[in-house]
Design a protein around this motif. Structure first.
Motif, PDB file in Angstrom:
ATOM      1  N   ARG A 128      25.142 -78.913 -45.558  1.00 38.33           N
ATOM      2  CA  ARG A 128      25.659 -78.472 -44.268  1.00 38.33           C
ATOM      3  C   ARG A 128      26.415 -77.262 -44.393  1.00 38.33           C
ATOM      4  O   ARG A 128      26.005 -76.601 -43.505  1.00 38.33           O
ATOM      5  CB  ARG A 128      26.877 -79.685 -43.772  1.00 38.33           C
ATOM      6  CG  ARG A 128      27.125 -79.613 -42.490  1.00 38.33           C
ATOM      7  CD  ARG A 128      28.000 -80.824 -41.999  1.00 38.33           C
ATOM      8  NE  ARG A 128      29.318 -80.964 -42.859  1.00 38.33           N
ATOM      9  CZ  ARG A 128      30.401 -80.325 -42.695  1.00 38.33           C
ATOM     10  NH1 ARG A 128      30.705 -79.499 -41.735  1.00 38.33           N
ATOM     11  NH2 ARG A 128      31.146 -80.501 -43.592  1.00 38.33           N
ATOM     12  N   ILE A 129      27.411 -77.041 -45.103  1.00 41.48           N
ATOM     13  CA  ILE A 129      28.272 -76.088 -45.289  1.00 41.48           C
ATOM     14  C   ILE A 129      27.406 -74.707 -45.642  1.00 41.48           C
ATOM     15  O   ILE A 129      27.790 -73.623 -44.988  1.00 41.48           O
ATOM     16  CB  ILE A 129      29.156 -76.114 -46.008  1.00 41.48           C
ATOM     17  CG1 ILE A 129      30.472 -77.525 -45.428  1.00 41.48           C
ATOM     18  CG2 ILE A 129      30.400 -75.103 -46.049  1.00 41.48           C
ATOM     19  CD1 ILE A 129      31.227 -78.101 -46.535  1.00 41.48           C
ATOM     20  N   LEU A 130      26.953 -74.788 -46.599  1.00 43.44           N
ATOM     21  CA  LEU A 130      26.120 -73.913 -47.293  1.00 43.44           C
ATOM     22  C   LEU A 130      24.664 -73.453 -47.063  1.00 43.44           C
ATOM     23  O   LEU A 130      24.126 -72.322 -47.110  1.00 43.44           O
ATOM     24  CB  LEU A 130      26.225 -73.860 -48.902  1.00 43.44           C
ATOM     25  CG  LEU A 130      27.430 -74.141 -49.497  1.00 43.44           C
ATOM     26  CD1 LEU A 130      27.346 -74.206 -51.065  1.00 43.44           C
ATOM     27  CD2 LEU A 130      28.560 -72.685 -49.267  1.00 43.44           C
ATOM     28  N   VAL A 145      35.312 -80.502 -49.866  1.00 42.37           N
ATOM     29  CA  VAL A 145      34.892 -79.955 -48.460  1.00 42.37           C
ATOM     30  C   VAL A 145      35.808 -78.806 -48.167  1.00 42.37           C
ATOM     31  O   VAL A 145      35.158 -77.809 -47.811  1.00 42.37           O
ATOM     32  CB  VAL A 145      34.718 -81.099 -47.549  1.00 42.37           C
ATOM     33  CG1 VAL A 145      34.443 -80.792 -46.071  1.00 42.37           C
ATOM     34  CG2 VAL A 145      33.574 -82.109 -47.959  1.00 42.37           C
ATOM     35  N   PRO A 146      36.936 -78.763 -48.132  1.00 47.24           N
ATOM     36  CA  PRO A 146      37.953 -77.859 -47.878  1.00 47.24           C
ATOM     37  C   PRO A 146      37.633 -76.419 -48.670  1.00 47.24           C
ATOM     38  O   PRO A 146      37.737 -75.596 -48.379  1.00 47.24           O
ATOM     39  CB  PRO A 146      39.176 -78.165 -47.770  1.00 47.24           C
ATOM     40  CG  PRO A 146      39.350 -79.635 -47.781  1.00 47.24           C
ATOM     41  CD  PRO A 146      37.929 -80.218 -48.179  1.00 47.24           C
ATOM     42  N   GLU A 192      27.078 -82.389 -48.137  1.00 42.42           N
ATOM     43  CA  GLU A 192      28.142 -81.197 -47.464  1.00 42.42           C
ATOM     44  C   GLU A 192      27.800 -80.003 -48.000  1.00 42.42           C
ATOM     45  O   GLU A 192      27.883 -78.912 -47.251  1.00 42.42           O
ATOM     46  CB  GLU A 192      29.563 -81.681 -47.953  1.00 42.42           C
ATOM     47  CG  GLU A 192      30.140 -83.013 -47.719  1.00 42.42           C
ATOM     48  CD  GLU A 192      30.267 -83.210 -46.233  1.00 42.42           C
ATOM     49  OE1 GLU A 192      30.373 -82.358 -45.412  1.00 42.42           O
ATOM     50  OE2 GLU A 192      30.281 -84.372 -45.705  1.00 42.42           O
ATOM     51  N   VAL A 219      34.663 -75.892 -50.350  1.00 40.92           N
ATOM     52  CA  VAL A 219      33.658 -75.206 -50.113  1.00 40.92           C
ATOM     53  C   VAL A 219      33.661 -74.464 -48.875  1.00 40.92           C
ATOM     54  O   VAL A 219      32.922 -73.413 -48.847  1.00 40.92           O
ATOM     55  CB  VAL A 219      32.467 -76.354 -50.172  1.00 40.92           C
ATOM     56  CG1 VAL A 219      31.167 -75.734 -49.578  1.00 40.92           C
ATOM     57  CG2 VAL A 219      32.351 -77.230 -51.391  1.00 40.92           C
ATOM     58  N   GLU A 220      34.365 -74.981 -47.889  1.00 36.51           N
ATOM     59  CA  GLU A 220      34.551 -74.164 -46.525  1.00 36.51           C
ATOM     60  C   GLU A 220      35.321 -72.834 -46.856  1.00 36.51           C
ATOM     61  O   GLU A 220      34.826 -71.648 -46.310  1.00 36.51           O
ATOM     62  CB  GLU A 220      35.272 -74.957 -45.582  1.00 36.51           C
ATOM     63  CG  GLU A 220      34.177 -75.739 -44.642  1.00 36.51           C
ATOM     64  CD  GLU A 220      34.577 -76.969 -43.916  1.00 36.51           C
ATOM     65  OE1 GLU A 220      35.922 -77.514 -44.092  1.00 36.51           O
ATOM     66  OE2 GLU A 220      33.651 -77.588 -43.257  1.00 36.51           O
ATOM     67  N   LYS A 221      36.268 -72.987 -47.908  1.00 35.21           N
ATOM     68  CA  LYS A 221      37.106 -71.778 -47.970  1.00 35.21           C
ATOM     69  C   LYS A 221      36.248 -70.684 -48.792  1.00 35.21           C
ATOM     70  O   LYS A 221      36.469 -69.570 -48.406  1.00 35.21           O
ATOM     71  CB  LYS A 221      38.129 -72.252 -48.691  1.00 35.21           C
ATOM     72  CG  LYS A 221      39.366 -71.108 -49.109  1.00 35.21           C
ATOM     73  CD  LYS A 221      40.656 -71.627 -49.669  1.00 35.21           C
ATOM     74  CE  LYS A 221      41.500 -70.471 -50.269  1.00 35.21           C
ATOM     75  NZ  LYS A 221      42.421 -70.765 -50.954  1.00 35.21           N
ATOM     76  N   TYR A 222      35.455 -71.372 -49.780  1.00 38.01           N
ATOM     77  CA  TYR A 222      34.818 -70.369 -50.598  1.00 38.01           C
ATOM     78  C   TYR A 222      33.140 -70.209 -50.236  1.00 38.01           C
ATOM     79  O   TYR A 222      32.372 -69.888 -51.166  1.00 38.01           O
ATOM     80  CB  TYR A 222      34.890 -70.760 -51.960  1.00 38.01           C
ATOM     81  CG  TYR A 222      36.601 -70.460 -52.443  1.00 38.01           C
ATOM     82  CD1 TYR A 222      36.862 -69.205 -52.958  1.00 38.01           C
ATOM     83  CD2 TYR A 222      37.206 -71.630 -52.719  1.00 38.01           C
ATOM     84  CE1 TYR A 222      38.264 -68.995 -53.437  1.00 38.01           C
ATOM     85  CE2 TYR A 222      38.670 -71.368 -53.068  1.00 38.01           C
ATOM     86  CZ  TYR A 222      39.046 -70.071 -53.796  1.00 38.01           C
ATOM     87  OH  TYR A 222      40.280 -70.234 -53.872  1.00 38.01           O
ATOM     88  N   LYS A 223      33.005 -70.464 -48.884  1.00 43.83           N
ATOM     89  CA  LYS A 223      31.799 -70.459 -48.623  1.00 43.83           C
ATOM     90  C   LYS A 223      30.776 -69.202 -49.044  1.00 43.83           C
ATOM     91  O   LYS A 223      29.858 -69.344 -49.237  1.00 43.83           O
ATOM     92  CB  LYS A 223      31.622 -70.651 -46.986  1.00 43.83           C
ATOM     93  CG  LYS A 223      30.439 -70.814 -46.232  1.00 43.83           C
ATOM     94  CD  LYS A 223      30.804 -71.041 -44.826  1.00 43.83           C
ATOM     95  CE  LYS A 223      29.412 -70.686 -44.161  1.00 43.83           C
ATOM     96  NZ  LYS A 223      29.265 -71.068 -42.706  1.00 43.83           N
ATOM     97  N   GLN A 224      31.517 -68.030 -48.924  1.00 44.75           N
ATOM     98  CA  GLN A 224      30.603 -66.860 -49.118  1.00 44.75           C
ATOM     99  C   GLN A 224      30.550 -66.723 -50.692  1.00 44.75           C
ATOM    100  O   GLN A 224      29.254 -66.415 -51.093  1.00 44.75           O
ATOM    101  CB  GLN A 224      31.565 -65.611 -48.622  1.00 44.75           C
ATOM    102  CG  GLN A 224      32.078 -65.525 -47.558  1.00 44.75           C
ATOM    103  CD  GLN A 224      31.027 -65.394 -46.114  1.00 44.75           C
ATOM    104  OE1 GLN A 224      29.992 -65.112 -46.718  1.00 44.75           O
ATOM    105  NE2 GLN A 224      31.285 -66.055 -44.982  1.00 44.75           N
TER     106      GLN A 224
END
Ligand code: BES
Ligand code: ZN
Length: 455
Positions: free
Chosen positions: A408-410, A161-162, A405, A164-169
């Motif tokens: 949600r994140i992407l 999860v961290p 996730e 995916v958040e970090k590399y979201k772009q």
């Protein structure tokens, strides 16, 4: 696309032998003695994926690295497909129950037997080879590709999860494609409409400060084994429902259409039972087996240990007992809420003199697909062309917590296309994968990338 499919057919012997090399690496994420092997599986996969024509990096996390591959040759205006899978595997224990060594792939009856053949090395590797076929000889795809293979899925994806958040772009995609599940049955491919979630706990009960003579103390000092057995027994009603107050409050009532779809699937409950050599079915009354597996929550004892379990008899009053208990969850249940309800239940049922500790292991949210229309159609076409049969929509009782996730994140919908078969022995001895599916599935994926690029 025709050329890519011909390439895949021509290269199938090499694809298979590379798969076997991958399966020989014991990438057991749960065991630190295999940390070196797990890392080796990541670098092996990265190297192989880069030979498919992707730019690949092995990115560090606090535990096992993530393999990230990118091919952006379709251009900024084209859709992007994120392919997710995992290169880690479950421990192979109990080793003695394997017919051939778990990390020495063996072909019997058209199936490759090895740990990870189905879950998930065999399936993530199909994507790698489909990409190689699609991009070889200067070919291009109509979609950009991002491949994310993690090494911690079997231990609950603590770093993902961290990540995916970090590399979201970089991970931004129009759809996430995941092959980490099974077809509905032999000859009948499927697309998933749901996954169950998970809430996993450990219960530790204790009474006296040490084990005691069961004649000198038994009957007068509480027995944690008996107490924990009663506590566990209190989790279910006689009709199979879960007896924890409020447990069903968040359970979604599925629409009639989904229930009708489930009951229309070709499924024989007696065959299902006979296949595992059980003499009776169990579960919540009022629901079919497929409904019990896919759209109803459960509570299962995964482990239970107390007292003397060695050879012969030992008259002992154990000081401790422990159990592992997990709940499979359905929309809209959440692990945190299940924990609170369980705590309240335990406070009510724990007998006097028993000290009970509740620990929580990793869990995950349940998932319900809202994929439809064009994406579903693309996948159905690809599967039908490769397997000769139009796929059915199926649920899944297992869990892949990262799916929710990603959405949600992407904000990208997930498409779950699995190629293993029911009875593949995921997590069990003699895990297997049909070699015919390895080949046809690669064809299906080559077609899928093509279909996803159609306007
Ligand atoms: N590949 C499975 C999920 C799965 C299991 C799909 C059975 C289809 C059929 C995945 O690797 C897995 O084992 N997930 C765990 C999740 C847990 C470790 C959080 C599971 O379902 O127990
Ligand atoms: Zn698994």
């Amino acid at each position: 696309m025709g050329d890519a499919l011909k390439y895949a057919t021509r290269e199938r012997a090499r694809f298979q032998s590379e798969l076997f090399d991958f399966l020989r690496i014991p990438s057991v994420s749960a065991k630190s003695e295999h940390d070196v092997d797990t890392r080796r599986a990541a670098t092996w996969l990265a190297e192989n994926l880069s030979r498919s024509g992707l730019d690949v990096e092995v990115l560090e996390t606090p535990k096992h690295p993530v393999v990230l591959g990118e091919w952006r040759g379709a251009g900024a205006d084209a859709p992007t497909v994120l392919i997710y899978g995992h290169y880690d595997v479950q421990p192979a224990d109990p080793l003695g129950e394997w017919s051939s060594p778990p990390f020495d792939p063996e072909v019997r009856d058209g199936k490759v037997f090895a740990r990870g053949s189905a879950d998930d090395k065999g399936q993530i590797f199909m994507h790698v080879k489909a990409l190689e076929a699609a991009l070889a000889d200067g070919r291009i795809l109509p979609v950009n590709i991002v491949v994310l293979a993690e090494g911690e899925e079997e231990i609950g994806s603590p770093s993902l999860v961290p990540f995916v958040e970090k590399y979201k772009q970089r991970l931004a995609a129009d759809v996430v494609v995941i092959s980490d599940s099974a077809m509905f049955q032999e000859g009948l491919p499927s697309l998933l409409f749901s996954l169950r979630g998970l809430a996993y706990f450990e219960l530790k009960a204790r009474a006296a400060k040490t084990d005691l003579h069961s004649g000198a103390y038994g009957g007068a000092i509480p027995n944690p084994g008996t107490a924990l057995a009663r506590i566990i027994a209190s989790f279910h009603e006689a009709d199979g429902r879960i007896a924890i107050k409020g447990f069903y409050d968040d359970v979604l009532e599925w629409d009639d259409q989904t229930r009708a779809q489930i009951s229309n699937l070709p499924f024989d409950e007696d065959d299902f039972r006979r296949n595992v050599e059980a003499t009776a079915l169990a579960g919540e009354s009022g629901w079919s087996v497929l409904e019990r597996l896919w759209i109803r929550p459960t509570c299962e004892v995964n482990g239970f240990l107390t007292g003397y379990t060695g050879e012969g008899a030992k008259t002992v009053l154990p000081a401790r007992a422990m159990a592992k208990v997990s709940f499979r969850l359905v929309p809209d249940q959440r692990p945190e809420r299940v924990r609170k309800l369980l705590q309240a239940h335990l406070a009510e049922v724990t007998p006097p003199g028993i000290e009970l500790e509740l620990l929580e292991h990793h869990g995950g949210l349940p998932w319900k697909s809202d994929v439809g229309g064009r994406l579903l159609e693309a996948a159905a076409t690809a599967l039908e062309e490769a397997f000769g049969t139009r796929p059915v929509l199926a649920g899944e009782g297992g869990s892949i917590p990262i799916v929710v996730e990603f959405e949600r994140i992407l904000g990208s919908p997930a498409l779950l296309v699995g190629f293993a078969l029911p009875g593949a022995n995921m997590h069990a001895p003699d895990e297997w994968f049909p070699l015919e599916h390895f080949e046809k599935g690669i064809g299906a994926l080559v077609r899928l990338y093509g279909e996803l690029g159609k306007k």
